[in-house]
Design an enzyme around this catalytic site. Structure first.
Site, PDB file in Angstrom:
ATOM      1  N   ARG A  52      40.118  38.177   3.726  1.00 58.40           N
ATOM      2  CA  ARG A  52      40.028  39.635   3.698  1.00 58.40           C
ATOM      3  C   ARG A  52      41.269  40.262   3.057  1.00 58.40           C
ATOM      4  NH1 ARG A  52      39.565  42.957   8.953  1.00 58.40           N
ATOM      5  NH2 ARG A  52      39.345  44.957   7.921  1.00 58.40           N
ATOM      6  N   HIS A  58      41.350  42.622  -0.244  1.00 62.25           N
ATOM      7  CA  HIS A  58      41.925  43.966  -0.171  1.00 62.25           C
ATOM      8  C   HIS A  58      43.112  44.117  -1.115  1.00 62.25           C
ATOM      9  CE1 HIS A  58      40.118  45.935   3.632  1.00 62.25           C
ATOM     10  NE2 HIS A  58      39.340  44.937   3.277  1.00 62.25           N
ATOM     11  N   VAL A 109      42.617  46.542  -5.032  1.00 61.77           N
ATOM     12  CA  VAL A 109      43.432  47.739  -5.260  1.00 61.77           C
ATOM     13  C   VAL A 109      44.572  47.376  -6.206  1.00 61.77           C
ATOM     14  CG1 VAL A 109      44.868  49.512  -4.163  1.00 61.77           C
ATOM     15  CG2 VAL A 109      42.847  48.639  -2.979  1.00 61.77           C
ATOM     16  N   ASP A 141      48.380  41.183  -6.756  1.00 63.35           N
ATOM     17  CA  ASP A 141      49.818  41.278  -7.033  1.00 63.35           C
ATOM     18  C   ASP A 141      50.669  41.370  -5.763  1.00 63.35           C
ATOM     19  OD1 ASP A 141      49.178  43.773  -6.104  1.00 63.35           O
ATOM     20  OD2 ASP A 141      49.618  44.842  -7.977  1.00 63.35           O
ATOM     21  N   GLU A 188      50.742  50.171   1.066  1.00 66.00           N
ATOM     22  CA  GLU A 188      49.301  49.888   1.070  1.00 66.00           C
ATOM     23  C   GLU A 188      48.781  49.408   2.423  1.00 66.00           C
ATOM     24  OE1 GLU A 188      47.327  47.133  -1.910  1.00 66.00           O
ATOM     25  OE2 GLU A 188      48.729  48.147  -3.245  1.00 66.00           O
ATOM     26  N   ASN A 225      43.316  49.528   5.663  1.00 66.72           N
ATOM     27  CA  ASN A 225      43.986  48.231   5.841  1.00 66.72           C
ATOM     28  C   ASN A 225      44.607  48.041   7.218  1.00 66.72           C
ATOM     29  OD1 ASN A 225      43.379  47.283   3.271  1.00 66.72           O
ATOM     30  ND2 ASN A 225      45.178  48.252   2.357  1.00 66.72           N
ATOM     31  N   PRO A 236      35.349  48.791  -0.796  1.00 65.40           N
ATOM     32  CA  PRO A 236      34.009  49.014  -0.251  1.00 65.40           C
ATOM     33  C   PRO A 236      34.132  49.323   1.243  1.00 65.40           C
ATOM     34  CG  PRO A 236      34.217  46.806  -1.223  1.00 65.40           C
ATOM     35  CD  PRO A 236      35.568  47.424  -1.259  1.00 65.40           C
ATOM     36  N   HIS A 249      31.625  37.252   4.370  1.00 66.58           N
ATOM     37  CA  HIS A 249      31.333  37.696   5.740  1.00 66.58           C
ATOM     38  C   HIS A 249      30.648  36.609   6.579  1.00 66.58           C
ATOM     39  CE1 HIS A 249      31.607  42.331   4.905  1.00 66.58           C
ATOM     40  NE2 HIS A 249      32.775  41.725   4.919  1.00 66.58           N
ATOM     41  N   THR A 250      30.545  35.407   6.037  1.00 66.07           N
ATOM     42  CA  THR A 250      30.028  34.305   6.854  1.00 66.07           C
ATOM     43  C   THR A 250      31.084  33.850   7.870  1.00 66.07           C
ATOM     44  OG1 THR A 250      28.918  32.159   6.805  1.00 66.07           O
ATOM     45  CG2 THR A 250      30.728  32.448   5.254  1.00 66.07           C
ATOM     46  N   ASP A 306      29.088  36.734  11.442  1.00 70.57           N
ATOM     47  CA  ASP A 306      27.973  35.777  11.434  1.00 70.57           C
ATOM     48  C   ASP A 306      27.854  35.232  12.854  1.00 70.57           C
ATOM     49  OD1 ASP A 306      26.470  33.453  11.429  1.00 70.57           O
ATOM     50  OD2 ASP A 306      27.615  32.448   9.868  1.00 70.57           O
ATOM     51  N   THR A 352      27.101  30.846  13.100  1.00 65.26           N
ATOM     52  CA  THR A 352      28.169  29.854  12.858  1.00 65.26           C
ATOM     53  C   THR A 352      29.438  30.599  12.437  1.00 65.26           C
ATOM     54  OG1 THR A 352      27.388  29.614  10.555  1.00 65.26           O
ATOM     55  CG2 THR A 352      26.584  27.995  12.152  1.00 65.26           C
ATOM     56  N   ASP A 404      29.611  28.884   5.415  1.00 62.62           N
ATOM     57  CA  ASP A 404      28.321  28.333   4.979  1.00 62.62           C
ATOM     58  C   ASP A 404      27.446  29.473   4.468  1.00 62.62           C
ATOM     59  OD1 ASP A 404      27.607  29.711   7.285  1.00 62.62           O
ATOM     60  OD2 ASP A 404      27.328  27.916   8.507  1.00 62.62           O
TER      61      ASP A 404
END
Length: 305
Positions: free
Chosen positions: A34, A38, A42, A46, A60, A66, A136, A166-167, A221, A224, A229
């Protein structure tokens, strides 16, 4: 290898540090993924997200989008960077450390191992204001999601593949509360009808106290949660998508066939995820004099900048 002459063991050092961190704190991998997204989304990959706020600048990482990023992921990067500084000071950028750490942690969870090109420089600026409107968010419509990815030259298919991150990991209840309580202005127990009813009711119970305790969260998820996966896509087709921005992927004709492909074929998902991670990892990178190699990941070398 980019660091062959100046820091030949760089990749091994990062791998060793993040492996022991992940074993000690199993939420680290999802957090790093994540963090990486993020950071890159943006202003490019870097390490601008790693900078701490000081008296002169709100950085940031302290923007609203964040604030919930997990400390364990920041810690993994800091530890790897510290180990590198002992071996070869001033050679490996924090941006490269984050890219390598993320790749290694994804593969530790059973995900694909992909190439990471090296040689990023670290940003010379980091402001909370630069984040607004550039990530997003869980309640975006499919058109908004497609548009925010398209601005960065990512296709619809690449967006769906990246969403597969997002798994693993979890989301805080406030990010999906509007789907499980009083949906569309209905009674308190009204939930989004695109959710599986048992799932929605279980979430209502789990999140019951979220206003008083904003740290309450649910796994992205449920099947699992600790394994990288293709279960995320299978869940979407069963009404088990946690965020509204997940669920819309299974409903829209532009994205649903891709969700169905990945749900049926994990190899296809892994291949596409690897490609899009390689593409994301070189997005907006700084080279030459546009960046620096930070001595510490949380502050610029010259504090006046």
């Amino acid at each position: 290898m980019y660091y062959q002459k100046r820091c030949p063991k760089a990749e091994q050092i990062v791998s060793d540090v993040v492996t022991s961190k992940q074993i000690a704190t199993p939420t680290t991998a999802a957090g790093a993924l994540r963090l990486f997204f993020h950071d890159c989304f943006v202003g490019g990959c870097d390490a601008s997200l790693l900078i701490s706020t000081n008296a002169f600048n709100r950085a940031e990482r302290d923007s609203d989008d964040n604030i919930s990023l997990p400390g364990d992921a920041f810690d993994a990067v800091v530890r790897a960077k510290t180990a590198l500084e002992l071996q070869c000071p001033g050679v490996v950028s924090c941006a490269d450390v984050l890219a390598l750490a993320t790749r290694d942690l994804v593969s530790m969870l059973g995900g694909p191992f992909f190439d990471v090109r090296l040689g990023r420089k670290d940003a010379l600026a980091s402001t909370a204001a630069s984040v607004v409107g550039n990530l997003p968010s869980p309640n975006m419509t499919i058109d908004q999601l497609i548009s925010i990815f398209a601005k960065r030259k990512f296709t619809v298919q690449e967006m769906v593949a990246l969403s597969g991150a997002h798994t693993v990991g979890f989301s805080h209840c406030n990010e999906f509360a509007s789907r499980i309580y009083g949906f569309n202005g209905g009674p308190r127990d009204a939930y989004d009808p695109s959710l599986n009813p048992q799932f929605a009711q279980a979430l209502q119970k789990a999140c019951a106290n979220y206003v008083k305790d904003p740290t309450i969260a649910a796994f992205n998820d449920v099947m699992t949660p600790g394994k990288f996966d293709n279960m995320y896509y299978q869940n979407l087709l069963r009404g088990l998508g946690l965020l509204a921005s997940d669920t819309v992927l299974a409903a829209d004709p532009r994205t649903k066939p891709i969700v169905e492909l990945y749900a049926a074929n994990q190899t296809a998902f892994f291949m596409d995820f690897s490609h899009v991670m390689e593409k994301l990892s070189v997005f907006g990178v700084k080279t030459g004099r546009k960046g620096e190699i930070r001595r510490r990941c949380d502050e610029f070398n010259n504090l006046s900048t």
